[in-house]
Design a protein around this motif. Structure first.
Motif, mmCIF file in Angstrom:
data_model
loop_
_atom_site.group_PDB
_atom_site.id
_atom_site.type_symbol
_atom_site.label_atom_id
_atom_site.label_comp_id
_atom_site.label_asym_id
_atom_site.label_seq_id
_atom_site.Cartn_x
_atom_site.Cartn_y
_atom_site.Cartn_z
ATOM 1 N N HIS A 59 19.758 8.533 16.987
ATOM 2 C CA HIS A 59 19.398 9.238 16.021
ATOM 3 C C HIS A 59 20.606 9.806 15.209
ATOM 4 C CE1 HIS A 59 17.085 12.293 14.090
ATOM 5 N NE2 HIS A 59 17.880 13.386 14.672
ATOM 6 N N GLU A 60 21.796 10.067 16.095
ATOM 7 C CA GLU A 60 23.126 10.465 15.389
ATOM 8 C C GLU A 60 23.628 9.626 14.424
ATOM 9 O OE1 GLU A 60 25.436 11.707 18.484
ATOM 10 O OE2 GLU A 60 24.599 13.577 19.043
ATOM 11 N N GLN A 63 21.653 9.620 11.178
ATOM 12 C CA GLN A 63 22.099 10.557 10.628
ATOM 13 C C GLN A 63 23.286 10.253 9.767
ATOM 14 O OE1 GLN A 63 21.722 13.742 13.348
ATOM 15 N NE2 GLN A 63 19.867 14.556 12.128
#
Length: 100
Positions: A59-60, A63
């Motif tokens: 997820h990081e 992003q």
């Protein structure tokens, strides 16, 4: 200083998206909602610890790459506008390298 291309950014995005979608299907939760709970330390630290750590990492990455892509696009759009001399804007499809 690391140099990467738009293709590498998009490849990273695709891989991160595929991985986060797999976790979303498994746990019936959006990555954004999962990440909020994960950051707050509200999720179990038992049998799913490995999954959660991997999900958070992807997820990081997603992003970060989305932000990098948007910044690159914004910079390119500004350059194109500065070069505008009337008529239409010509976009050169050659892929520039990006420095980080």
């Amino acid at each position: 200083m690391t140099s990467f291309t738009i293709t590498e950014i998009l490849d990273d995005l695709r891989a991160a998206d595929e991985t986060t979608r797999r976790f979303e299907r498994r746990y019936w939760l959006s990555s954004a909602d999962f990440y909020e709970l994960y950051q707050q330390g509200l999720l179990d630290d038992g049998e799913h610890t490995e999954d959660f750590a991997m999900w958070a990492a992807y997820h990081e990455i997603k992003q970060d790459r989305e932000l990098t892509l948007q910044q690159l696009s914004d910079e390119r759009k500004k350059r194109l506008r500065r070069q505008y001399r009337g008529g239409s804007i010509q976009i050169d499809p050659r892929e520039p390298a990006v420095s980080d």
